[in-house]
Design a protein around this motif. Structure first.
Motif, short mmCIF file in Angstrom:
data_model
loop_
_atom_site.label_atom_id
_atom_site.label_comp_id
_atom_site.label_asym_id
_atom_site.label_seq_id
_atom_site.Cartn_x
_atom_site.Cartn_y
_atom_site.Cartn_z
N LYS A 5 0.84 -1.20 0.00
CA LYS A 5 0.00 0.00 0.00
C LYS A 5 0.88 1.25 0.00
O LYS A 5 0.59 2.22 -0.69
CB LYS A 5 -0.91 0.00 1.22
N VAL A 6 1.97 1.20 0.76
CA VAL A 6 2.88 2.34 0.83
C VAL A 6 3.57 2.55 -0.52
O VAL A 6 3.72 3.67 -1.00
CB VAL A 6 3.94 2.13 1.94
N ARG A 7 3.97 1.45 -1.16
CA ARG A 7 4.64 1.55 -2.47
C ARG A 7 3.71 2.10 -3.55
O ARG A 7 4.17 2.69 -4.52
CB ARG A 7 5.18 0.19 -2.88
N ASP A 8 2.41 1.89 -3.39
CA ASP A 8 1.44 2.40 -4.37
C ASP A 8 1.14 3.88 -4.21
O ASP A 8 0.56 4.50 -5.10
CB ASP A 8 0.13 1.61 -4.28
N MET A 9 1.56 4.47 -3.09
CA MET A 9 1.30 5.90 -2.85
C MET A 9 2.23 6.77 -3.68
O MET A 9 3.36 6.39 -3.97
CB MET A 9 1.52 6.24 -1.37
N SER A 10 1.74 7.96 -4.03
CA SER A 10 2.58 8.93 -4.72
C SER A 10 3.48 9.62 -3.70
O SER A 10 3.30 9.47 -2.49
CB SER A 10 1.71 9.97 -5.43
N ALA A 51 8.80 3.86 9.47
CA ALA A 51 9.95 3.18 8.90
C ALA A 51 9.65 2.67 7.50
O ALA A 51 10.51 2.74 6.60
CB ALA A 51 10.37 2.02 9.80
N LYS A 52 8.44 2.18 7.26
CA LYS A 52 8.06 1.70 5.94
C LYS A 52 8.07 2.85 4.93
O LYS A 52 8.56 2.69 3.81
CB LYS A 52 6.67 1.06 5.97
N ILE A 53 7.54 3.99 5.33
CA ILE A 53 7.53 5.14 4.43
C ILE A 53 8.95 5.60 4.12
O ILE A 53 9.29 5.88 2.97
CB ILE A 53 6.69 6.29 5.03
#
Length: 72
Positions: A5-10, A51-53
């Motif tokens: 989900k984080v990788r799909d964010m702009s 941390a993921k972001i």
């Protein structure tokens, strides 16, 4: 929050999400210090989400996200 989900964010969404999470962590720490925090596990969750972001932002700066997509 899942890493996919984080990788799909702009980039803009990541920035807004990071600001919100840091603000929430700040508030959680105050609640923890004043013994008003009911869900202490939330502190860990927020830290992991931050941390993921940061990981995704670093991947994008290093160009690793593009390389992973090319391999697939």
């Amino acid at each position: 929050m899942r890493i996919n989900k984080v990788r799909d964010m702009s980039d803009a969404e990541l920035k807004v999400s990071m600001e919100n999470l840091r603000r929430e962590l700040f508030n959680l720490r105050f609640q923890l210090a004043t013994r008003q925090l009911k869900n202490t596990a939330r502190v860990k969750e927020v830290r992991h989400d931050i941390a993921k972001i940061l990981t995704v932002e670093h991947e994008r700066t290093m160009g690793l996200a593009l390389k992973k997509q090319e391999v697939k």
